[in-house]
Design an enzyme around this catalytic site. Sequence first.
Site, mmCIF file in Angstrom:
data_model
loop_
_atom_site.group_PDB
_atom_site.id
_atom_site.type_symbol
_atom_site.label_atom_id
_atom_site.label_comp_id
_atom_site.label_asym_id
_atom_site.label_seq_id
_atom_site.Cartn_x
_atom_site.Cartn_y
_atom_site.Cartn_z
ATOM 1 N N HIS A 27 12.180 7.538 12.620
ATOM 2 C CA HIS A 27 13.537 7.995 12.191
ATOM 3 C C HIS A 27 13.580 9.308 12.071
ATOM 4 C CE1 HIS A 27 11.309 7.718 8.188
ATOM 5 N NE2 HIS A 27 12.430 8.660 8.054
ATOM 6 N N ASP B 195 15.836 12.115 9.943
ATOM 7 C CA ASP B 195 16.226 12.120 8.619
ATOM 8 C C ASP B 195 17.638 12.515 8.501
ATOM 9 O OD1 ASP B 195 13.838 11.239 7.364
ATOM 10 O OD2 ASP B 195 13.058 13.292 6.668
ATOM 11 N N HIS C 269 10.029 11.042 13.197
ATOM 12 C CA HIS C 269 8.797 10.752 12.243
ATOM 13 C C HIS C 269 8.449 9.257 12.022
ATOM 14 C CE1 HIS C 269 11.476 12.190 9.355
ATOM 15 N NE2 HIS C 269 10.746 11.350 8.441
ATOM 16 N N ARG D 151 0.111 4.040 -2.165
ATOM 17 C CA ARG D 151 0.381 5.244 -1.812
ATOM 18 C C ARG D 151 1.803 5.794 -2.361
ATOM 19 N NH1 ARG D 151 3.933 7.846 2.111
ATOM 20 N NH2 ARG D 151 3.085 9.027 4.007
HETATM 21 O O1 LIG Z 1 6.543 9.327 2.798
HETATM 22 C C1 LIG Z 1 6.402 10.040 3.842
HETATM 23 O O2 LIG Z 1 5.403 10.463 4.269
HETATM 24 C C2 LIG Z 1 7.561 10.138 4.502
HETATM 25 C C3 LIG Z 1 8.661 9.381 4.138
HETATM 26 C C4 LIG Z 1 10.157 9.474 5.000
HETATM 27 O O3 LIG Z 1 10.294 9.776 6.180
HETATM 28 C C5 LIG Z 1 11.254 9.675 4.362
HETATM 29 O O4 LIG Z 1 11.540 9.594 2.899
HETATM 30 O O5 LIG Z 1 12.181 9.607 5.040
HETATM 31 FE FE LIG Z 2 11.933 10.463 6.751
#
Ligand SMILES: O=C(O)CCC(=O)C(=O)O
Ligand SMILES: [Fe+2]
Length: 337
Positions: free
Chosen positions: A230, A232, A306, A316
Site C-alpha cells: 500500500h 500511506d 510498501h 511483533r
Molecule cells: O509496521 C510496519 O512495519 C508498517 C506498518 C504500515 O505500513 C502502516 O502502518 O501503514
Molecule cells: Fe504503511
Amino acid sequence: MAPQRRAATKAPEGNGAAERRNRSSTKKDRAPREVQRLWQRPWLRTAGLGAGFVLTALLLWSSLGADDGVAEVLARRGEVVAGRFIEVPCSEDYDSHRRFEGCTPRKCGRGVTDVVITREEAERIRSVAEKGLSLGGSDGGASILDLHSGALSVGKHFVNLYRYFGDKIQNIFSEEDFRLYREVRQKVQLTIAEAFGISASSLHLTKPTFFSRINSTEARTAHDEYWHAHVDKVTYGSFDYTSLLYLSNYLEDFGGGRFMFMEEGANKTVEPRAAPPSCRSSSQRGNFSSLPGRVSFFTSGSENLHRVEKVHWGTRYAITIAFSCNPDHGIEDPAFP
Ligand SMILES: O=C(O)CCC(=O)C(=O)O
Ligand SMILES: [Fe+2]
C-alpha cells in the site's frame, strides 16, 4: 512405476506410428534403469541426498523467515545504523494535494536510524503498547491501539478505550506514558526534518497514530490483513511523512514480519529491531537486544510503496507516527484523559 509399466507393453508389428511410439518409449524407459544404476553409486547417492537436504532446509528457511524474493536489506537486525538515507524520485501523488512549500516533499526517500531512540525509551514505550493492547485484541492476527482517538481492536471490531474504561483508564496509563510518547514523537519529527531538509515546525503530527501488535493468528476481518502492499498517502490521506518505531526484534521475538519497500525486482527490507521487554533480565537477552530502538521513516507517496511480510511466529510490536504538511490535518499529542 508408470515408465516400467509402459516398457512391458508391446505395440503390434507393422504399424509405423506404433513403432515410433514404441521406439520413443523404449528410449525413455531406459532412463529409469540408468538412473537406478547411477543411484547405486555411493558418492552420487550422498551428493543427491545432500542436495535434497539443502533444498529442504532452504525451503523451510524461506517459509519461516520470508515470503518474498529479497534483493537488498536496507537495515539488518544485527547492525547499528547511525543514519542511512536513500533518495528516490518523488511520485506525482503530492500534486493532487495542496502544496506547502518548505514541507510538501520535493526531496523524497527513505531512511533508517538506530541512534535516535534509546533502548530504554524503546523498552518503556513497548510496555505502554503491551499494557494497552492487553485490554483488548483482535480475533485475527493484527491489533491496534490508537492513543489519540482511543481506538482499540477487540474481537472483530474496535472500541473506544477512553469511553469504555472511563475514569478507570487512569489506573492503566500514567502521565508518564503520554510524556514518553511526546518525547519520542519530537525526536522522530526532528530526524525527519533534518533528513529531508525541512523545518521541524512545518510538520504536524497527524492521525492515525497507533501501536500495532501482529502475530500469526489467521485473519478474521479485513483489518487483520496487514500484509498488503500500500501507499500511506492513499491509505491514510493526510500522511506526507511516515515513521515507524520498532518495538520488537526480528528472528528473536517473531519470524517473518519484515518491512519491505516494493520495487520492480528488487525489494528493500528493513528488519525490525528493538530492545526486549524490561521484564527479561540482561542475561536472558539475545545478542542483539542490547541495541537501541530502530526508527524507519519515508515520504508517504507511491515512491514508497510498501508492505509487511506475514508474521510466521511470535509477536511483533511497532508504533506508527506520521506527519502532515497541512496544519488542518494536524492533531495534538495524545493526552492523559
Ligand atoms: O509496521 C510496519 O512495519 C508498517 C506498518 C504500515 O505500513 C502502516 O502502518 O501503514
Ligand atoms: Fe504503511
